[in-house]
Structure formats: structure tokens, C-alpha cells
Scaffold this motif. Structure first.
Motif, PDB file in Angstrom:
ATOM      1  N   GLY A  12      -3.159   3.544  -2.555  1.00 39.05           N
ATOM      2  CA  GLY A  12      -2.719   2.634  -1.502  1.00 39.05           C
ATOM      3  C   GLY A  12      -3.658   2.613  -0.315  1.00 39.05           C
ATOM      4  O   GLY A  12      -4.023   1.545   0.191  1.00 39.05           O
ATOM      5  N   SER A  13      -4.082   3.786   0.131  1.00 35.82           N
ATOM      6  CA  SER A  13      -4.996   3.851   1.275  1.00 35.82           C
ATOM      7  C   SER A  13      -6.360   3.256   0.936  1.00 35.82           C
ATOM      8  O   SER A  13      -6.996   2.608   1.776  1.00 35.82           O
ATOM      9  CB  SER A  13      -5.146   5.301   1.733  1.00 35.82           C
ATOM     10  N   GLU A  55       0.826   4.036  -2.913  1.00 41.39           N
ATOM     11  CA  GLU A  55       0.564   5.424  -2.540  1.00 41.39           C
ATOM     12  C   GLU A  55       1.632   6.348  -3.127  1.00 41.39           C
ATOM     13  O   GLU A  55       1.338   7.477  -3.529  1.00 41.39           O
ATOM     14  CB  GLU A  55       0.544   5.556  -1.014  1.00 41.39           C
ATOM     15  N   GLY A  71      -3.562   8.136  -2.906  1.00 45.80           N
ATOM     16  CA  GLY A  71      -4.947   7.729  -2.696  1.00 45.80           C
ATOM     17  C   GLY A  71      -5.205   6.269  -2.999  1.00 45.80           C
ATOM     18  O   GLY A  71      -6.112   5.663  -2.406  1.00 45.80           O
ATOM     19  N   ARG A  73      -9.503  -4.886   4.101  1.00 44.52           N
ATOM     20  CA  ARG A  73      -9.616  -5.169   5.529  1.00 44.52           C
ATOM     21  C   ARG A  73     -10.393  -6.455   5.748  1.00 44.52           C
ATOM     22  O   ARG A  73     -11.383  -6.722   5.085  1.00 44.52           O
ATOM     23  CB  ARG A  73     -10.311  -4.015   6.250  1.00 44.52           C
ATOM     24  N   LEU A 102      -5.940  -0.535   1.002  1.00 42.36           N
ATOM     25  CA  LEU A 102      -5.825  -0.990   2.391  1.00 42.36           C
ATOM     26  C   LEU A 102      -7.197  -1.095   3.040  1.00 42.36           C
ATOM     27  O   LEU A 102      -7.509  -2.082   3.721  1.00 42.36           O
ATOM     28  CB  LEU A 102      -4.937  -0.027   3.174  1.00 42.36           C
ATOM     29  N   GLN A 103      -8.036  -0.111   2.817  1.00 39.72           N
ATOM     30  CA  GLN A 103      -9.381  -0.122   3.387  1.00 39.72           C
ATOM     31  C   GLN A 103     -10.232  -1.227   2.764  1.00 39.72           C
ATOM     32  O   GLN A 103     -10.996  -1.912   3.458  1.00 39.72           O
ATOM     33  CB  GLN A 103     -10.047   1.242   3.162  1.00 39.72           C
ATOM     34  N   GLU A 135       0.825  -1.206   0.000  1.00 42.79           N
ATOM     35  CA  GLU A 135       0.000   0.000   0.000  1.00 42.79           C
ATOM     36  C   GLU A 135       0.862   1.261   0.000  1.00 42.79           C
ATOM     37  O   GLU A 135       0.499   2.261  -0.622  1.00 42.79           O
ATOM     38  CB  GLU A 135      -0.932  -0.013   1.220  1.00 42.79           C
ATOM     39  N   GLU A 136       1.995   1.218   0.680  1.00 36.65           N
ATOM     40  CA  GLU A 136       2.893   2.366   0.683  1.00 36.65           C
ATOM     41  C   GLU A 136       3.504   2.584  -0.701  1.00 36.65           C
ATOM     42  O   GLU A 136       3.659   3.723  -1.153  1.00 36.65           O
ATOM     43  CB  GLU A 136       3.998   2.156   1.717  1.00 36.65           C
TER      44      GLU A 136
END
Length: 246
Positions: free
Chosen positions: A125-126, A118, A123, A133, A129-130, A114-115
């Protein structure tokens, strides 16, 4: 509004300004023209689909992508796997093993996927990540690997060619596991620089020139700056190709 042409038969009434009637008619026509133009713009907006917002990934998309990947006839052959160290060697297997192998090719091998995403596209990567989950099931892990391989173009690949994504995963994992089972003697291996260049292209020692060309073409398309790729990654891939083909 305007004047009645029939009044010409009688002539203009005393004190009536014909010019004023013409000006009023022209003003009315101009107002109607602007109104028609506005209506056309509104109709065009309604008929034109809204562009997809780049950098957004939802949990529902991940679920649908996972279902599409699972329709591949060889889906059962994909294993979650792991990476393990045997002596001085790191042995890769399955999807988790491939994930660790790909991480070594990033600009910062210590970074999470994700990093890295990003950094390439703020936007994305985040959002991923969400969306990921929850339990890391095989479909979720396969979707994650698609992003590790294709970067910002992963949504396009997952939506239009999910079966090809699975083919690619199977091929890469098979190459990694074969290298782990039958490592080449140390004295027969190329120098560390060429080994690193092969790893960057997703290849192992002994890869043919044709395999190197195919890997280069695939990665250049994925990481080209015009397609949202990072300039540094694109240059590293091209430099590795030139070294191996020299």
C-alpha cells in the motif's frame, strides 16, 4: 605439488615418506573440489535472475502499465466519472464511481485503497501511494482500479494481460451505470442480505446463476490465501456465493 610417479622406477628416496605425498595430493584434490563447487555456485547465481521483491511498485512501472492499458481499442470509452447521490440512491459512473462501489466491499469501507492493500500485504500500500503521487490522470486511475480489483495480484495482471484489465473495467462500469439508469422497483428487490452478497461479488440485482458462478470463480482466484489474498475476504466471498446459490 604431490609426487612424481616416475620416482617409482628408482624407488623412494631414503627417509622419504610416500604416505605423506599421498596425503598432500588428497588434500590438494579436496581443496580443488571445494574451489570448483564454489565457482559453480557463483555461476548459478549469475545465471539465475533475482526474484522480484514483493510489495514494491515504482512510478516507472505505473507509467508503463498506463501506456499498456491505453493501447486497448476501447480505451477512449473509459471515463473518469464520479459518484453522486440522487435522492436516497448513490449513483456510480466511470472509474471514480467504480472505485467508490468497490470500496463498499472492503472489510473496512472507510479505508483508503492503500490502507486495504497494506493490510493484505505489508509494504504494498505504501509503495503504491508513493508511485501514484501526482495528478490522477485516467491511466493512473485505471492502474489504481486494477489494484482495487485484483489486490496483490494486480502487478501480474497489469504486466501480462493489460487489455483484459480494461475489458473488466468496461464491463463493471457498464453494469453499474445501467443499474443507475434503470433501478428496479423496491418491492421487486431481494432482501438486503442477498443484495449485499451480490454487491460483494460485483454483481447487481437480477444477475443470473451463471454470472454468479463466473464472478465467484474470478474472485476466488484473486483472493485465495495461497495467492496472497486475505483469509477473511476469501471466506466472505465464498459465504456470499453459497447464499446466492441456495
Amino acid at each position: 605439488m604431490g609426487f612424481d610417479p616416475r620416482s617409482w622406477a628408482r624407488g623412494p628416496a631414503r627417509g622419504t615418506q610416500v604416505t605423506a605425498n599421498i596425503d598432500a595430493l588428497l588434500a590438494e584434490n579436496e581443496a580443488l573440489r571445494r574451489e570448483v563447487a564454489l565457482l559453480r555456485q557463483q555461476l548459478f547465481r549469475r545465471q539465475t535472475p533475482e526474484p522480484a521483491v514483493r510489495g514494491t511498485v515504482s512510478a516507472e512501472q505505473v507509467r508503463l502499465w498506463g501506456e499498456a492499458l491505453a493501447r486497448h481499442p476501447r480505451w477512449r470509452e473509459l471515463r473518469v466519472g464520479a459518484s453522486a447521490r440522487l435522492g436516497d440512491r448513490l449513483v456510480f459512473s466511470g472509474l471514480r464511481g467504480l472505485q467508490e462501489h468497490l470500496r463498499s466491499q472492503w472489510s473496512d469501507p472507510r479505508a483508503q485503497l492503500e490502507e486495504e492493500l497494506e493490510r493484505r500485504q505489508p509494504g504494498l500500500g505504501s509503495a503504491l501511494l508513493q508511485a501514484l503521487r501526482g495528478p490522477q490522470t485516467k491511466p493512473r486511475l485505471a492502474v489504481r482500479l486494477a489494484f482495487a480489483i485484483h489486490g496483490v495480484r494486480a502487478p501480474e495482471w497489469l504486466s501480462t494481460a493489460p487489455l483484459r484489465v480494461v475489458d473488466d473495467l468496461l464491463e463493471r462500469i457498464a453494469t453499474l451505470e445501467q443499474a443507475a439508469e434503470d433501478p428496479a422497483p423496491v418491492e421487486d428487490r431481494p432482501d438486503p442480505e442477498r443484495t449485499a452478497a451480490l454487491a460483494l461479488l460485483g454483481l447487481e440485482w437480477g444477475a443470473s446463476r451463471e454470472a454468479i458462478k463466473r464472478a465467484h470463480r474470478r474472485l476466488v482466484k484473486t483472493h485465495h490465501p495461497d495467492q496472497g489474498g486475505a483469509v477473511d475476504d476469501f471466506r466472505r466471498i465464498h459465504a456470499a456465493y453459497q447464499l446466492l446459490m441456495a
